[in-house]
Design an enzyme around this catalytic site. Structure first.
Site, PDB file in Angstrom:
ATOM      1  N   GLY A  22       0.777  -1.252  -0.137  1.00  0.00           N
ATOM      2  CA  GLY A  22       0.003  -0.050   0.091  1.00  0.00           C
ATOM      3  C   GLY A  22       0.784   1.213   0.067  1.00  0.00           C
ATOM      4  CB  SER A  23       1.419   3.974  -2.119  1.00  0.00           C
ATOM      5  OG  SER A  23       0.302   4.057  -2.985  1.00  0.00           O
ATOM      6  N   GLY A  24      -0.653   4.336   0.709  1.00  0.00           N
ATOM      7  CA  GLY A  24      -1.620   5.282   1.341  1.00  0.00           C
ATOM      8  C   GLY A  24      -0.837   5.934   2.363  1.00  0.00           C
ATOM      9  CG  PHE A  25      -2.849   8.678   4.816  1.00  0.00           C
ATOM     10  CD1 PHE A  25      -2.019  10.045   5.013  1.00  0.00           C
ATOM     11  CD2 PHE A  25      -4.168   8.719   4.351  1.00  0.00           C
ATOM     12  CE1 PHE A  25      -2.679  11.296   4.504  1.00  0.00           C
ATOM     13  CE2 PHE A  25      -4.879  10.107   3.962  1.00  0.00           C
ATOM     14  CZ  PHE A  25      -3.877  11.080   3.855  1.00  0.00           C
ATOM     15  N   GLY A  26      -0.776   4.855   5.712  1.00  0.00           N
ATOM     16  CA  GLY A  26       0.028   3.810   6.370  1.00  0.00           C
ATOM     17  C   GLY A  26       1.318   3.447   5.576  1.00  0.00           C
ATOM     18  CB  VAL A  90      -1.001  -7.631  -2.799  1.00  0.00           C
ATOM     19  CG1 VAL A  90      -0.663  -8.900  -1.993  1.00  0.00           C
ATOM     20  CG2 VAL A  90       0.313  -6.888  -2.610  1.00  0.00           C
ATOM     21  CD  GLU A 186     -15.113  16.954   4.027  1.00  0.00           C
ATOM     22  OE1 GLU A 186     -14.557  17.326   4.755  1.00  0.00           O
ATOM     23  OE2 GLU A 186     -14.823  15.856   3.206  1.00  0.00           O
ATOM     24  CD  GLN A 336      -2.264  12.179  12.290  1.00  0.00           C
ATOM     25  OE1 GLN A 336      -1.590  11.452  13.140  1.00  0.00           O
ATOM     26  NE2 GLN A 336      -1.901  13.017  11.533  1.00  0.00           N
TER      27      GLN A 336
HETATM   28  C1  LIG Z   1     -13.266  10.310   0.524  1.00  0.00           C
HETATM   29  C2  LIG Z   1     -12.818   9.901   1.927  1.00  0.00           C
HETATM   30  C3  LIG Z   1     -12.447  11.159   2.725  1.00  0.00           C
HETATM   31  C4  LIG Z   1     -11.834  11.037   3.862  1.00  0.00           C
HETATM   32  N1  LIG Z   1     -11.724  12.114   4.660  1.00  0.00           N
HETATM   33  C5  LIG Z   1     -10.963  11.844   5.627  1.00  0.00           C
HETATM   34  C6  LIG Z   1     -10.535  13.105   6.729  1.00  0.00           C
HETATM   35  O1  LIG Z   1     -11.011  14.334   6.397  1.00  0.00           O
HETATM   36  N2  LIG Z   1      -9.714  12.744   7.611  1.00  0.00           N
HETATM   37  C7  LIG Z   1      -9.033  11.554   7.921  1.00  0.00           C
HETATM   38  O2  LIG Z   1      -8.542  11.414   8.962  1.00  0.00           O
HETATM   39  N3  LIG Z   1      -9.573  10.571   7.171  1.00  0.00           N
HETATM   40  C8  LIG Z   1     -10.319  10.729   6.272  1.00  0.00           C
HETATM   41  N4  LIG Z   1     -10.583   9.526   5.243  1.00  0.00           N
HETATM   42  C9  LIG Z   1     -10.052   8.272   5.919  1.00  0.00           C
HETATM   43  C10 LIG Z   1      -8.652   8.124   5.567  1.00  0.00           C
HETATM   44  O3  LIG Z   1      -8.381   8.395   4.252  1.00  0.00           O
HETATM   45  C11 LIG Z   1      -8.245   6.586   5.698  1.00  0.00           C
HETATM   46  O4  LIG Z   1      -8.364   6.360   7.179  1.00  0.00           O
HETATM   47  C12 LIG Z   1      -6.586   6.420   5.441  1.00  0.00           C
HETATM   48  O5  LIG Z   1      -6.339   6.533   4.053  1.00  0.00           O
HETATM   49  C13 LIG Z   1      -6.347   4.975   5.722  1.00  0.00           C
HETATM   50  O6  LIG Z   1      -4.910   4.724   5.514  1.00  0.00           O
HETATM   51  P1  LIG Z   1      -4.383   3.358   4.968  1.00  0.00           P
HETATM   52  O7  LIG Z   1      -3.048   3.299   4.826  1.00  0.00           O
HETATM   53  O8  LIG Z   1      -5.141   2.327   5.961  1.00  0.00           O
HETATM   54  O9  LIG Z   1      -5.014   2.862   3.701  1.00  0.00           O
HETATM   55  P2  LIG Z   1      -5.347   3.986   2.279  1.00  0.00           P
HETATM   56  O10 LIG Z   1      -4.661   5.223   2.571  1.00  0.00           O
HETATM   57  O11 LIG Z   1      -6.700   3.561   1.590  1.00  0.00           O
HETATM   58  O12 LIG Z   1      -4.111   3.199   1.491  1.00  0.00           O
HETATM   59  C14 LIG Z   1      -4.332   1.795   0.778  1.00  0.00           C
HETATM   60  C15 LIG Z   1      -3.271   1.666  -0.348  1.00  0.00           C
HETATM   61  O13 LIG Z   1      -3.162   0.412  -0.481  1.00  0.00           O
HETATM   62  C16 LIG Z   1      -3.398  -0.046  -1.879  1.00  0.00           C
HETATM   63  N5  LIG Z   1      -3.817  -1.234  -1.871  1.00  0.00           N
HETATM   64  C17 LIG Z   1      -4.962  -1.723  -1.795  1.00  0.00           C
HETATM   65  N6  LIG Z   1      -5.403  -3.082  -2.230  1.00  0.00           N
HETATM   66  C18 LIG Z   1      -4.181  -3.360  -2.717  1.00  0.00           C
HETATM   67  C19 LIG Z   1      -3.630  -4.555  -3.110  1.00  0.00           C
HETATM   68  N7  LIG Z   1      -4.440  -5.724  -3.183  1.00  0.00           N
HETATM   69  N8  LIG Z   1      -2.379  -4.741  -3.535  1.00  0.00           N
HETATM   70  C20 LIG Z   1      -1.525  -3.580  -3.601  1.00  0.00           C
HETATM   71  N9  LIG Z   1      -1.860  -2.428  -3.043  1.00  0.00           N
HETATM   72  C21 LIG Z   1      -3.219  -2.292  -2.652  1.00  0.00           C
HETATM   73  C22 LIG Z   1      -4.119   1.254  -2.280  1.00  0.00           C
HETATM   74  O14 LIG Z   1      -3.615   1.548  -3.777  1.00  0.00           O
HETATM   75  C23 LIG Z   1      -3.546   2.337  -1.397  1.00  0.00           C
HETATM   76  O15 LIG Z   1      -2.347   2.631  -2.029  1.00  0.00           O
HETATM   77  C24 LIG Z   1     -11.169   9.735   4.190  1.00  0.00           C
HETATM   78  C25 LIG Z   1     -11.499   8.565   3.504  1.00  0.00           C
HETATM   79  C26 LIG Z   1     -12.205   8.767   2.165  1.00  0.00           C
HETATM   80  C27 LIG Z   1     -12.433   7.780   1.170  1.00  0.00           C
END
Ligand SMILES: Cc1cc2nc3c(=O)[nH]c(=O)nc-3n(C[C@H](O)[C@H](O)[C@H](O)COP(=O)(O)OP(=O)(O)OC[C@H]3O[C@@H](n4cnc5c(N)ncnc54)[C@H](O)[C@@H]3O)c2cc1C
Length: 496
Positions: A22-26, A90, A186, A336
């Site tokens: 994953g390349s999201g927040f975590g 994955v 929003e 966070q």
């Molecule tokens: C529209 C929206 C608005 C939001 N607003 C807020 C806000 O205002 N404040 C706040 O704190 N939080 C907010 N959130 C929640 C916040 O974005 C999430 O809690 C946060 O992104 C979680 O981080 P994460 O790393 O767990 O997952 P994510 O950031 O979702 O990252 C997941 C990553 O995994 C990758 N991935 C998924 N499946 C696979 C796979 N099978 N193989 C390879 N890669 C994969 C994805 O491409 C992505 O890069 C919002 C969410 C959404 C959808």
């Protein structure tokens, strides 16, 4: 598994191998926290960008460009020499073999790890009604936001055409947002501002200000996690913008032309609307199920996996799961939680490398929550503090400026915000037919986009076959020409 290869590039240094999914927040914050660690970090993600999900609604409503909220992960990590980035979806994690299998357009790769951080996030949940997705897209990815942008601006175009012919336009100019959490609030606020401010002078046959924006939720208040007072305040602000807030209303069906809603008293009614947006419900990434099956860790109803207090899996101290995928102490699905969880996991990996004792269990520090309603209006909770109006909005602005990745993105986001909040314009109104219909078209292909490229090796094999056939044809042609010219020569001799 088809074509696969052990990804040996990560095994050459002999250092401890950390794979991050994953390349999201975590994922991103975990990789960065390992910057100085004596490890090789491999990030595998299904997109090439890091996505700032909280601002997706601004891409959908034409305020920001997708680039501003989704910078390339490769660029962000380019200065971190121990990290590399691989594009891949994955498909499997083998905890016994300590490998991760991933796929891009039919090409399979297997990457081994010594430590694993799983941060694959969550997707949209339609509460068992996945067919709603066809007509009510969610908002989780850049594709979703661009599709919604196309549908929202496209609805006004359709209405203009219909009105010019004297046809009914109400269903074109009715926008329904399902889910009154921060994203739904929003989104509804921004569509109302679009209709009332941005587009008010752009059309000739319709009055964009006559558009209806309806926010529907089965709950009894908007923004439930913000408490009754802020919820009521947000509702009043939304209504002031012209949004109709319908609470205690459960969506029971969705189709191309509208949706069916059941009120608390059992009344079932229909709303005619071409543009529906689903902002209700999340479902954790299905990789949680694979991990649960291999470790016995429980899954909750939203598919989130129960982790140990140190974010590892039972019997697998080398595997951390962070962010939206986990259930632990009722932690919310917010950025966070993912950031702090990933930093905790990275620190634990570093401590182990240094032979230090384990850390205390993971503790989440709540920095507060906020939701923007429209320009200059927001609600925020920080500790015991409850803020509304311009002050909350300025706080929102400051926090988002800090968290948007990269200086150039911050700069252009500020310019775009000035255009939309100080002026009445939107800088990113471009929409295309592919943006709106690409998802539906790809879903009709059995293997998705992979059906549009040749299989690995198939291209070379077919080229070889083509070359062999062509060579044979050319040889035959040359032989025929030689035969003819030989006959010709002899013919000339014969004539003589
Ligand atoms: C529209 C929206 C608005 C939001 N607003 C807020 C806000 O205002 N404040 C706040 O704190 N939080 C907010 N959130 C929640 C916040 O974005 C999430 O809690 C946060 O992104 C979680 O981080 P994460 O790393 O767990 O997952 P994510 O950031 O979702 O990252 C997941 C990553 O995994 C990758 N991935 C998924 N499946 C696979 C796979 N099978 N193989 C390879 N890669 C994969 C994805 O491409 C992505 O890069 C919002 C969410 C959404 C959808």
């Amino acid at each position: 598994m088809g074509m696969s290869a052990l990804d040996d590039a990560s095994t050459t240094t002999g250092r401890h191998r950390v794979v991050i999914i994953g390349s999201g927040f975590g994922g991103l914050f975990g990789a960065k926290a390992l910057r100085r660690a004596d490890v090789d970090v491999t990030m595998v993600a299904r997109t090439t960008h890091h996505l700032f999900q909280p601002l997706l609604y601004q891409v959908a409503t034409g305020i920001l460009s997708q680039g501003e909220i989704a910078p390339p992960t490769r660029e962000i990590l380019s200065g971190q020499s121990n990290a590399r980035v691989i594009l891949g979806d994955v498909t499997d994690i083998d905890l016994e073999a300590r490998t991760v299998s991933h796929n891009v357009l039919g090409r399979q790769t297997v990457t081994p790890y010594d430590s694993l951080i799983v941060a694959a996030g969550a997707g949209q949940s339609y509460f068992g009604n996945d067919h709603f997705a066809e007509f009510a897209p969610g908002m989780k990815t850049i594709d979703d936001a661009l599709e919604l942008r196309g549908r929202i601006f496209g609805a006004f175009e359709w209405a203009e055409l219909a009105a010019a012919k004297g046809d009914d336009v109400d269903h074109h100019l009715t926008f329904v947002v399902v889910g009154a959490g921060p994203t739904g609030v929003e989104m509804a606020g921004q569509i109302a501002e679009l209709a009332h401010r941005t587009l008010k002078r752009d059309f000739r046959s319709i009055n964009s200000r006559s558009a209806r924006v309806i926010l529907v939720d089965a709950a009894s208040q908007v923004l439930p996690p913000f408490g009754a007072r802020l919820g009521a305040k947000a509702q009043k602000e939304l209504e002031g913008l012209g949004v109709e807030v319908q609470l205690g209303a459960m969506v029971t069906d969705v189709d191309e032309r509208g949706l069916e809603v059941k009120d608390r008293d059992g009344t079932v009614r229909r709303i005619e609307s071409m543009t529906k947006i689903w902002a209700a419900g999340v479902q954790a990434n299905p990789l949680g199920r694979t991990l649960s099956e291999q470790t016995g860790a429980p899954l909750d109803r939203a598919g989130r996996i129960g982790v140990n207090p140190d974010l590892t899996l039972p019997g697998h101290p080398e595997v951390f799961v962070v962010g939206d995928m986990i259930t632990l102490d009722n932690l919310p699905g917010v950025a966070q939680v993912a950031i702090q969880g990933a930093k905790y996991a990275a620190k634990e990996i570093r401590s182990r490398q240094a032979g230090k004792p384990p850390q205390e269990p993971f503790h989440y520090f709540d920095k507060g929550s906020m939701a923007i309603i429209s320009r200059f209006r927001a609600v925020a909770m920080v500790g015991k503090l409850r803020l509304t109006g311009v002050i909350a909005w300025l706080m929102w602005l400051a926090v988002h400026l800090v968290y948007i990745t990269g200086f150039k993105n911050r700069l252009t986001a500020v310019l775009h915000w000035a255009v939309s909040f100080l002026g009445r314009g939107r800088s990113e109104r471009t929409t295309t037919e592919q943006q709106i219909f690409g998802r539906a078209a790809l879903q009709r292909l059995e293997g998705g986009a992979a059906d549009l490229v040749s299989r690995p090796g198939a291209y070379d094999a077919s080229r070889e076959l083509l070359e062999t056939t062509r060579r044979a044809e050319l040889e035959a042609q040359a032989a025929e020409e030689a035969r003819l010219s030989d006959e010709g020569r002899r013919g000339v001799h014969a004539d003589r």
